[in-house]
Design an enzyme around this catalytic site. Structure first.
Site, short mmCIF file in Angstrom:
data_model
loop_
_atom_site.label_atom_id
_atom_site.label_comp_id
_atom_site.label_asym_id
_atom_site.label_seq_id
_atom_site.Cartn_x
_atom_site.Cartn_y
_atom_site.Cartn_z
N GLY A 23 -31.19 35.46 -25.11
CA GLY A 23 -31.65 34.38 -24.26
C GLY A 23 -32.80 33.58 -24.84
CD GLU A 67 -24.64 32.97 -28.70
OE1 GLU A 67 -25.62 32.44 -29.26
OE2 GLU A 67 -24.55 33.12 -27.47
NE ARG A 84 -25.88 37.53 -21.53
CZ ARG A 84 -25.90 36.25 -21.88
NH1 ARG A 84 -24.96 35.41 -21.42
NH2 ARG A 84 -26.81 35.76 -22.71
#
Length: 454
Positions: A164, A275, A292
Site C-alpha cells: 500500500g 505488479e 487479495r
C-alpha cells in the site's frame, strides 16, 4: 456454495462484496466499529455485529472479536476485502484453525509473498525478472549504505513486510541515506509491526503495470489482462485504467505469461495481482504480488465481463475456473477515479465530516462503488477514499470524455474532496495522449503549485 459469509471490512468494498453475495444467494454478516454503527454496509448486510471501538486496532484489526462474530453468527466463510487483515497470514491461519473458509490464498502463500525480500528470491528462482537489489538480512545502517552504494544510487528502501505504498523511501544521494533509512524503518514498524527493510535499484520514470490473476485448486491459472496504475501520489494510486496504452500486443502477451509463471511458482490459488515496473525501453521487473482483491478490480471487470468477487467465492468453495486463457477477451477501455475526502489545496489533508447533500452520476457505462449517502459521517479513523467512479467505453478517448462528464456531475457537500483535481487530470493533453509515468502527478502538482504562487 457457501451459505453465509462474514465480511471482515468496511466501506465500499464491504458493500461490493455484499452485493455479489446477494446475487449468489449467500447471506452476509457485516462487522462494524462503534464509529461505523450507521455505515451503509451495516444496513445492507443481513446481520451486523459490532466488533470494537473506533480505532482500527480495536475493531477491524481485532482478529479475536471478528472470528468470534463469525462463529456466533454461523458463518462458513470470511471475505477480508482489501486493507485491514486482507494480507495478514496470522488471520488467515486462524480462520483455517477455526474451520472457517478464508476467501483468499493459503496463509503460507500470504506470508511468503508478504515478505517482499523472500518474494524476490522466489521470483528469481522462477526466472521472473526482478529489480536489481539485495534480499538478505540488513542489520545496520552502515551495512545498508554499503549495499546501496554497491547497487548504485538512486535506490529505493522498502519495508520487507510492506504494501500500500507504506515504508518506502527513494534516496538519490549518499548523504540522504541515513535519514531515509531510519524513517523507512520507523514507518514500517508503525504500519506492519515489522521494521525489516530491503533495498533495490530505483527505476527512474517507469510505468506501474499490474496483471490480474485467477487460479483454482486444480492447477488452472489465467490472467485477465493488465491495469495501468502509474498515476500515483506518495506511492498511493489515484487513477487506474485497463488496458494500458503503453503495452503492445507482443509485450502484453509476454508479461501475461510471466505473471502466470509467477503465480504458479508459489502454487497460488484465488485472485491475486502481479505488479511490475516497466521502463521506457519496455523492460519489465517484478515488484510484488498482492494476495487479495485490489481497489482497482472494477476496471478489469469492465473489460473482461468477469465478476472477480464472485470468482473469488467460487474458487474458495472448490469450483474449477470456467475460463481458459483463450477465453479471455479484452474489450473496450475502462478508467477508475478514487474520490477521496481530502483537500488537494492543503497537501491533500484528510477532510472527514458529515455529508449534507450529494448526487452521484449515472448513464451508460458509468459505475459507482460507494458507501456514502446524504447525512452519513465520513470518519477520521479510516482511509479517506469514499467512492470509486468507474467508466467504460469502446475507446480510451471516449472513456476519458465519459469520465470528464461524470466527474462534472458529482456533488458531495459538507466535506472537501479531490473531485476537481481528478477533473483537471482528464483535461490535460499529456494525460489524454497517454504520456505519463509514475512521476506524472508530481509534475502536475508542481505545476499547480507554481500557478498558485503566480
Amino acid at each position: 456454495m457457501l451459505k453465509k459469509i462474514l465480511i471482515a471490512n468496511r466501506g465500499e468494498i464491504a458493500v461490493r462484496i455484499i452485493r455479489a453475495c446477494r446475487e449468489l444467494g449467500i447471506s452476509t454478516v457485516a462487522i462494524y466499529s462503534e464509529a461505523d454503527k450507521y455505515a451503509l454496509h451495516t444496513q445492507m448486510a443481513d446481520e451486523a455485529v459490532c466488533v470494537g471501538g473506533a480505532q482500527s486496532k480495536d475493531s477491524y484489526l481485532n482478529m479475536t472479536n471478528i472470528l468470534s462474530a463469525c462463529v456466533l453468527t454461523g458463518c462458513e466463510g470470511i471475505h477480508p476485502g482489501f486493507g485491514f487483515l486482507s494480507e495478514n497470514p496470522k488471520f488467515a491461519k486462524m480462520c483455517e484453525e477455526c474451520n472457517i473458509k478464508y476467501i483468499g490464498p493459503d496463509y503460507k502463500i500470504i506470508e511468503l509473498m508478504g515478505n517482499k525480500a523472500k518474494a524476490r528470491e522466489v521470483m528469481k528462482k522462477a526466472n521472473v525478472p526482478v529489480v536489481p537489489g539485495y534480499e538478505g538480512e540488513i542489520t545496520s545502517v552502515s551495512q545498508a549504505l554499503e549495499i546501496a552504494k554497491e547497487i548504485g544510487f538512486p535506490v529505493m528502501i522498502k519495508a520487507a513486510a510492506g504494501g500500500g505504498g507504506k515504508g518506502i523511501r527513494i534516496v538519490n544521494e549518499e548523504d540522504e541515506f541515513e535519514h531515509n533509512y531510519n524513517a523507512a524503518k520507523l514507518e514500517s514498524k508503525a504500519c506492519f509491526s515489522d521494521d525489516r527493510i530491503y533495498i533495490e535499484k530505483f527505476i527512474q520514470k517507469p510505468r506501474h503495470i499490474e496483471f490480474q490473476i485467477l487460479a483454482d485448486e486444480y492447477g488452472n491459472t489465467i490472467h485477465l489482462g493488465e491495469r495501468e496504475c502509474s498515476l500515483q501520489r506518495n506511492n498511493q494510486k489515484v487513477l487506474e485504467e485497463a488496458p494500458s496504452t503503453f503495452l503492445n500486443p507482443k509485450l502484453r502477451e509476454k508479461m501475461g505469461e510471466v505473471a502466470k509463471c509467477a503465480a504458479k511458482a508459489v502454487n497460488y490459488k484465488n485472485a491475486g495481482t502481479i505488479e511490475f515496473l516497466v521502463d521506457k525501453d519496455c523492460s519489465f521487473y517484478f515488484m510484488e504480488m498482492n494476495t487479495r482483491i485490489q481497489v482497482e478490480h472494477p476496471v478489469t471487470e469492465w473489460v473482461t465481463g468477469i465478476d472477480l468477487i464472485k470468482a473469488q467465492i467460487r474458487i474458495a468453495d472448490g469450483e474449477k475456473l470456467k475460463w481458459k486463457q483463450e477465453d479471455i477477451q479484452i474489450t473496450g477501455h475502462a478508467i477508475e477515479c478514487r474520490i477521496n475526502a481530502e483537500d488537494p489545496s492543503k497537501n491533500f489533508r484528510p477532510c472527514p465530516g458529515r455529508i449534507t447533500d450529494m448526487y452521484l452520476p449515472g448513464g451508460k457505462g458509468v459505475r459507482i462503488d460507494s458507501a456514502i449517502y446524504s447525512g452519513c459521517e465520513v470518519s477520521p479513523y479510516y482511509d479517506s477514499m469514499i467512492t470509486k467512479l468507474i467508466v467504460f467505453a469502446a475507446t480510451r478517448k471516449e472513456a476519458i470524455a465519459k469520465m470528464h462528464r461524470a466527474l462534472g456531475e458529482v456533488i458531495i457537500e459538507g466535506i472537501t474532496t479531490n473531485i476537481d483535481f481528478l477533473y483537471e487530470i482528464m483535461e490535460r493533453p499529456d494525460y489524454q495522449e497517454g504520456d505519463f509515468t509514475i512521476q506524472y502527478l508530481e509534475k502536475v502538482l508542481e505545476e499547480r503549485s507554481q500557478e498558485i504562487k503566480k
